[in-house]
Design an enzyme around this catalytic site. Structure first.
Site, PDB file in Angstrom:
ATOM      1  N   ASP A 143      18.155 119.107  59.914  1.00 45.56           N
ATOM      2  CA  ASP A 143      17.090 119.302  60.894  1.00 45.56           C
ATOM      3  C   ASP A 143      17.088 120.709  61.474  1.00 45.56           C
ATOM      4  O   ASP A 143      16.142 121.086  62.151  1.00 45.56           O
ATOM      5  CB  ASP A 143      17.213 118.269  62.023  1.00 45.56           C
ATOM      6  CG  ASP A 143      15.906 117.539  62.266  1.00 45.56           C
ATOM      7  OD1 ASP A 143      15.027 117.583  61.384  1.00 45.56           O
ATOM      8  OD2 ASP A 143      15.749 116.947  63.345  1.00 45.56           O
ATOM      9  N   ASP A 453      18.590 104.347  67.818  1.00 41.79           N
ATOM     10  CA  ASP A 453      19.337 103.253  67.195  1.00 41.79           C
ATOM     11  C   ASP A 453      19.199 101.969  68.005  1.00 41.79           C
ATOM     12  O   ASP A 453      18.860 100.910  67.466  1.00 41.79           O
ATOM     13  CB  ASP A 453      20.807 103.638  67.026  1.00 41.79           C
ATOM     14  CG  ASP A 453      21.406 104.281  68.269  1.00 41.79           C
ATOM     15  OD1 ASP A 453      20.704 104.414  69.295  1.00 41.79           O
ATOM     16  OD2 ASP A 453      22.593 104.651  68.227  1.00 41.79           O
TER      17      ASP A 453
END
Length: 741
Positions: A143, A453
């Site tokens: 990223d 998550d």
């Protein structure tokens, strides 16, 4: 063989003794809490000559805090309602030709905080798993878009051609080379001269590999390409030879390795890690399209090569497979000292809470170390005979990706690598691809919180999926825990902000979840995780100030020792402490760990939970934008030395230090005044609990006292911060004098 195929692939063990102990404790502790709250409430409904405006305000604040803590305790009992553990039997799995394929997703963001050599160790350990190499595909999401990471991938591919055969030949357990060469005991099963020579050869090649990667980091680009402004880069890592025969021979018995750096533009939201995972989900869909996905953090290497086979013991069980979304393994860490002063190993979560979570429908996705079914991330929007227009509205305009959705249930299907598909992958990694789609809302990993998550797991369970928690004796994955106070509190603030984001949204588990999750108790588990920062920071700030200020002004808040309700308050305190100690000892830890957990709980509650909650509310009303910074994986030598010695390092922000130090100073002053009252005025019976509270706070937070008054090293609390904290404490005192006089 026929009888073997009928044997179960796994067993679930219900902890009946723990259930009996937990529910018995819940029963008696609940009764005590009812009496305690009755005592508080009765103050407001019965006439009392000592009742004044000051006492009413103080009692009301303490009463509200006790209600909040009681509610938090009630929610937390959901984790204790039905704890279970599981055993797997990988040897009973079908042959390799019948195993489904697995895609491995590894995420990195900043090569300065996440060193490339460490990231490549995670990549190599994933490539070396004990799984058919033609059914294993490893994707790295960079990223940060740093050139050094791509170059490191190419070097890792070259080294893997030596490392993988060595691991397979000798059955090496730990397949991250750095961890393997650092652990001599790994070689205990091998003693032959051939093995020793091979090991030395591989070690030399690994040193060359590290040197080449670090040289590239020294002369290359370790920063992201123009920050948040760079095109997508997707590369299948392989030999550069133009001879197809040579290339095919090189890739034989090697998993597919793919580098992905998604496009980023300042004008487009990128949604942090969840956005990176969704790009991997799409790109892998047109390249390998495996039905199962292993999610890994870049510092969490595969410590045991059998994790995929253990996960398949659940995913291939016909009894639970249709509704099973994921298998979660615990996070465990290789750099934790025996005296884990920052509670970095997260004992309460992975050694205790997740067993209870598993017993009521399964745990949430836990950031790393999970095997998730691809279908579960897309299922609500997939229809075999659905309208193609509706599919493009959900998944975007890629026809190739939409085709891949209908091949999810064909584990042996592999879309061969072609230039056309790589070009399609470039489209799938573009920053504008998700515009007008349901990515992050109904499809893929969920947006809306930096704890993607937790949020993704909650949404999956609300859609009817279940999960399981597998915690085998040997850690399947090992990572790097935080070893300094600054990283620990910053990380805690980020997690708190993300959890409170969910708590104050329309997806609050107490409102959205009860009728949708597998069980109501599972909704309580999710609610506890989302609400505990708020339910801790408010009461602990109250209990760290109100009883102390009242003691300084001679105002009693608790029953006298001779009062029968003194027994109730004492029982609640001792019941909580003894239950915590029981859980510490039953999970194999020591009394010292209990002290560390108590201390860190107090520190985080008055800092990380406060700032994270405030941050979430500010984002809610539009005063702040969401932000994410990766946890630093580079250890400072002096800080690491102090950590291993069990000494706190207070080199952190004044925003963290000042509240902790100010509250400790206030409690020290309160305790001194309380002792003088006991000695000179004989008020032990009247103020025993209010004297005990600051004593307990000082005792648990002695490292702060030491950091302010005793230590002279660079890791102490700076005198300027101590002075500022003392001034803040005086302000608290004068405010208390005005309110409670």
């Amino acid at each position: 063989m026929e009888s073997s195929s009928k044997l179960p692939l796994h067993l679930c063990h219900v902890h009946k003794l723990s259930i009996f102990i937990n529910r018995t404790h819940i029963f008696f502790h609940s009764i005590a809490l009812v009496f305690l709250l009755y005592y508080r409430a009765s103050f407001f409904f019965f006439q009392d000559t000592t009742k004044t405006k000051a006492t009413t305000v103080a009692w009301l604040l303490v009463f509200v805090s006790e209600i909040l803590l009681s509610f938090e305790w009630l929610l937390s009992q959901s984790f204790r309602w039905r704890p279970v553990s599981r055993t797997t039997f990988p040897e009973r799995l079908p042959g390799d030709d019948k195993l489904p394929a697995v895609d491995v997703f590894i995420c990195t963001a900043d090569p300065e905080k996440e060193p490339t050599v460490g990231v490549m160790n995670t990549v190599l350990s994933a490539m070396a798993m004990d799984y058919p190499p033609d059914k294993l595909h490893v994707y790295l999401s960079d990223d940060g878009g740093a050139a050094v990471t791509l170059k490191g991938m190419r070097e890792a591919w070259r080294f893997a051609k030596w490392w993988l055969p060595f691991c397979r030949r000798y059955g090496i357990k730990c397949r991250a080379p750095e961890a393997y060469f650092s652990a001599e005991e790994e070689d205990a099963d091998f003693g032959g001269s051939e093995f020793i020579q091979d090991r030395e050869d591989i070690k030399e090649k690994y040193e060359v590999f590290k040197k080449r990667v670090r040289e590239k980091a020294a002369v290359g680009d370790t920063r992201s390409r123009l920050g948040r402004d760079h095109p997508a880069v997707i590369e299948v890592i392989q030999e550069t030879s133009s001879d197809d025969a040579i290339r095919e021979n090189e890739t034989k018995n090697m998993p597919l390795l793919v580098y992905v750096s998604r496009e980023k533009r300042p004008s487009h939201s990128h949604y942090f890690k969840a956005g990176a995972l969704n790009v991997l989900l799409r790109v892998s869909g047109v390249i390998s399209n495996s039905p199962y996905i292993l999610g890994l953090d870049c510092d969490m290497h595969c410590h045991d090569p059998s994790s995929a086979r253990q996960a398949m013991c659940f995913h291939l069980d016909p009894k639970i497979s249709p509704s099973l979304a994921l298998v979660q393994f615990p996070q465990k860490f290789q750099n934790i000292s025996n005296n884990d002063i920052y509670d970095s190993q997260l004992r309460s979560i992975f050694s205790h809470k997740w067993q209870g979570f598993d017993g009521v429908g399964g745990p949430c996705v836990s950031g790393t170390g999970y095997y998730i079914k691809r279908l579960s991330l897309c299922s609500n929007s997939i229809h075999e005979d659905g309208n193609p227009m509706k599919l493009t509205q959900s998944f975007g305009p890629s026809i190739e990706f939409i085709k891949s959705l209908h091949q999810n249930n064909k584990p042996d299907m592999l879309i061969h690598r072609k230039n056309a598909l790589l070009n399609e992958a470039q489209l799938l990694a573009s920053c504008a691809f998700e515009n007008g789609t349901k990515w992050g809302e109904e499809v893929g990993f969920m947006y809306g919180s930096v704890v993607e998550d937790y949020f993704t797991g909650f949404r999956l369970h609300c859609k009817g999926w279940i999960s399981v928690y597998c915690n085998p004796p040997r850690p399947q994955f090992l990572g790097s825990g935080t070893t300094n106070l600054d990283d620990f509190l910053v990380q805690g603030t980020r997690w708190t902000s993300g959890l409170v984001d969910v708590a104050i949204s329309k997806f609050c588990p107490l409102i959205y979840g009860p009728l949708k999750t597998y069980t109501f108790v599972q909704s309580m588990c999710y609610a506890e995780l989302a609400l505990f920062p708020i339910l801790y920071f408010l009461p602990l700030w109250c209990f760290a100030t109100i009883p102390q200020l009242c003691l300084l002004n001679g105002l009693p808040l608790y029953p006298e020792v001779s009062n029968s309700y003194f027994i109730v308050f004492s029982f609640v305190f001792l019941s909580s402490i003894s239950k915590h100690l029981y859980e510490i000892f039953s999970t194999g830890f020591t009394f010292r760990h209990w002290i560390n957990e108590q201390r860190i709980w107090m520190m985080k509650s008055v800092t990380s939970h406060l700032y994270g909650s405030v941050d979430a509310f500010m984002k809610k009303i539009g005063m702040r934008e969401a932000s994410f910074f990766p946890t630093n994986k580079v250890d400072d030598v002096d800080q690491l030395k102090r950590y291993n010695m069990g000494v706190f390092d207070f080199q952190t922000s004044i925003l963290f230090l000042a509240p902790m130090a100010a509250l400790v100073i206030l409690n020290m002053a309160s305790f001194a005044v309380g002792i003088s009252r006991v000695i000179f005025l004989g008020e032990l019976d009247k103020f025993f609990i209010q004297v005990f509270i600051p004593f307990y706070v000082i005792l648990m937070n002695y490292p702060i006292v030491e950091g302010m008054l005793i230590r002279k090293d660079s890791g102490r609390i700076p005198p300027s911060v101590t002075l500022l904290s003392a001034i803040v404490s005086l302000i608290f005192y004068f405010l208390g004098s005005v309110i409670f006089m």
